[in-house]
Design a protein around this motif. Structure first.
Motif, PDB file in Angstrom:
ATOM      1  N   LEU A 217      -6.081   4.830  -5.231  1.00 13.42           N
ATOM      2  CA  LEU A 217      -6.741   3.636  -4.721  1.00 13.42           C
ATOM      3  C   LEU A 217      -6.348   3.357  -3.267  1.00 13.42           C
ATOM      4  O   LEU A 217      -7.142   2.802  -2.497  1.00 13.42           O
ATOM      5  N   ASP A 218      -5.141   3.744  -2.867  1.00 15.27           N
ATOM      6  CA  ASP A 218      -4.728   3.547  -1.476  1.00 15.27           C
ATOM      7  C   ASP A 218      -5.632   4.317  -0.518  1.00 15.27           C
ATOM      8  O   ASP A 218      -6.063   3.795   0.518  1.00 15.27           O
ATOM      9  N   LEU A 219      -5.891   5.568  -0.848  1.00 15.59           N
ATOM     10  CA  LEU A 219      -6.753   6.395   0.002  1.00 15.59           C
ATOM     11  C   LEU A 219      -8.178   5.870   0.008  1.00 15.59           C
ATOM     12  O   LEU A 219      -8.840   5.847   1.052  1.00 15.59           O
ATOM     13  N   GLU A 220      -8.646   5.412  -1.136  1.00 14.36           N
ATOM     14  CA  GLU A 220     -10.007   4.883  -1.243  1.00 14.36           C
ATOM     15  C   GLU A 220     -10.183   3.631  -0.362  1.00 14.36           C
ATOM     16  O   GLU A 220     -11.141   3.527   0.416  1.00 14.36           O
ATOM     17  N   ILE A 221      -9.255   2.679  -0.486  1.00 14.46           N
ATOM     18  CA  ILE A 221      -9.369   1.440   0.283  1.00 14.46           C
ATOM     19  C   ILE A 221      -9.227   1.706   1.776  1.00 14.46           C
ATOM     20  O   ILE A 221     -10.009   1.205   2.595  1.00 14.46           O
ATOM     21  N   MET A 222      -8.240   2.508   2.158  1.00 15.58           N
ATOM     22  CA  MET A 222      -8.004   2.736   3.582  1.00 15.58           C
ATOM     23  C   MET A 222      -9.164   3.508   4.219  1.00 15.58           C
ATOM     24  O   MET A 222      -9.490   3.289   5.395  1.00 15.58           O
TER      25      MET A 222
END
Length: 376
Positions: free
Chosen positions: A256-261
């Protein structure tokens, strides 16, 4: 991005704002060039510290208590070298005949803010050729805390909820806390900044910020992560205090970190085309990186994996929580299982803030000082 003294308009540091005045008080001694080897104990009561200074080892006895304030990376080093930590790790390096406190929470839950950005070729050359124009301001002059937007550039609460549902099928208390924050109306998931120093801060194929300024005139738009779901660890690598700890930040270990960023970074791609900013940028001009021409979510994710770097905001690792819930210190902030030992720095905060951590760390120090004085 930095603390500034409101009167002198110069950068303010803890040393200049507090340390110099504290040094002038009777009974205060600040010893520099001293390397702390470990905290000394009588069973589980802290009695002092062993330090190396002036070419030799010395013992400094504590009249009342020992307070560690070495940051989220180095405080853990001292705790483990003192016999407080995961017994398996302590036994691996033969730290102590008797483990003072066996607590596997120590050194875990490491958090940090990642950042990256894109340098766009500047068009006017006002600063470069005439030392004039808005780019004479220099440095980071614009920062905004932003929500995670959908594909149409709108804040949609259903979009946020769907994103969380897709990636958070099995959450722990910390993940749920971050989700609750992100789902609040207008809650930011990232910070955006503009760096207008007429410098391309990149080297081809490497991280967003390097140690030298490169040729060309550019305006950089950057993104800084909000609260990451990914969590890492830091532990000793030797019984020798001079050896560096093993730091494993585990960036992007939670998808989710990669998706949001990546979604945040796509907003930068849109922003550079908007007036009045676009008038200072060369249409279809050069960029810092071959992958900096973003077209979709996948290209943004790849660019992040190639260029994202730390903001040097290490956080967590000695959380202020009940021990059964992952804690290392209590609300006082005393180390669980010990007496006369406290920790006061960014390591005790369980959840990193959105934005620069400096104000929060100062607040923790002020509150801890109040608690300590009240108990004196």
């Amino acid at each position: 991005m930095a603390a500034v003294d409101s009167k002198t308009k110069t950068r303010s540091l803890a040393a200049t704002a507090c340390g110099i005045r504290a040094k002038q008080r009777p009974g205060v001694s600040i010893i520099t060039e001293a390397l702390v080897q470990k905290v000394l104990f009588n069973e589980t009561t802290a009695t002092g510290v062993k330090v190396v200074t002036g070419g030799g080892a010395h013992t400094i006895e504590a009249k009342k208590e020992v307070i560690l304030s070495c940051g989220a990376l180095n405080t853990l080093n001292i705790l483990e070298l003192s016999g407080i930590g995961n017994k398996e790790i302590l036994d691996r390096y033969r730290i102590s005949v008797v483990v003072v406190v066996d607590n596997s929470n120590i050194g875990e839950n490491l958090q940090d803010h990642l950042m990256t950005g894109i340098s766009f070729e500047e068009a006017t050359k006002l600063y470069y050729e005439h030392n004039a124009g808005p780019l004479t301001i220099g440095s980071v002059q614009s920062t905004a805390f932003m929500s995670c937007l959908d594909e149409n550039g709108a804040r949609d609460e259903k979009h946020i909820k769907d994103l969380m549902d897709r990636f958070l099928s099995d959450t722990d208390d910390r993940d749920q806390a971050i989700r609750d924050i992100f789902e609040q109306p207008d809650s930011p998931t990232w910070a955006q900044f503009m760096f207008i120093c007429q410098a391309n801060l990149h080297e081809t194929g490497t991280t967003f910020v390097v140690q030298k300024l490169l040729p060309g005139n550019s305006i950089s738009l950057g993104v800084v992560q909000g609260i990451p779901f990914s969590r890492g660890s830091v532990h000793i690598s030797s019984a020798n205090v001079e050896y560096k700890s093993t730091v494993n930040p585990r960036y992007f270990s939670h998808a989710l970190d990669l998706e949001i960023m990546a979604r945040n970074l796509l907003d930068v791609e849109k922003l550079h085309k908007v007036e009045p900013l676009s008038q200072f940028l060369k249409p279809n001009g050069r960029r810092n990186h071959s992958g900096a021409f973003l077209t979709n979510l996948e290209s943004a994710q790849k660019y992040l994996c190639d260029t994202a770097t730390t903001t040097y905001h290490p956080y967590g690792t000695a959380d202020m929580l009940p021990r059964a819930e992952g804690g290392v210190v209590d609300e006082k902030p005393r180390v669980h299982g010990t007496t006369k030992l406290r920790v006061c720095d960014a390591s005790i905060l369980p959840l990193i803030t959105v934005g620069n951590i400096i104000s929060t760390v100062y607040t923790v120090a002020e509150r801890a000082a109040e608690i300590i004085k009240a108990e004196a």
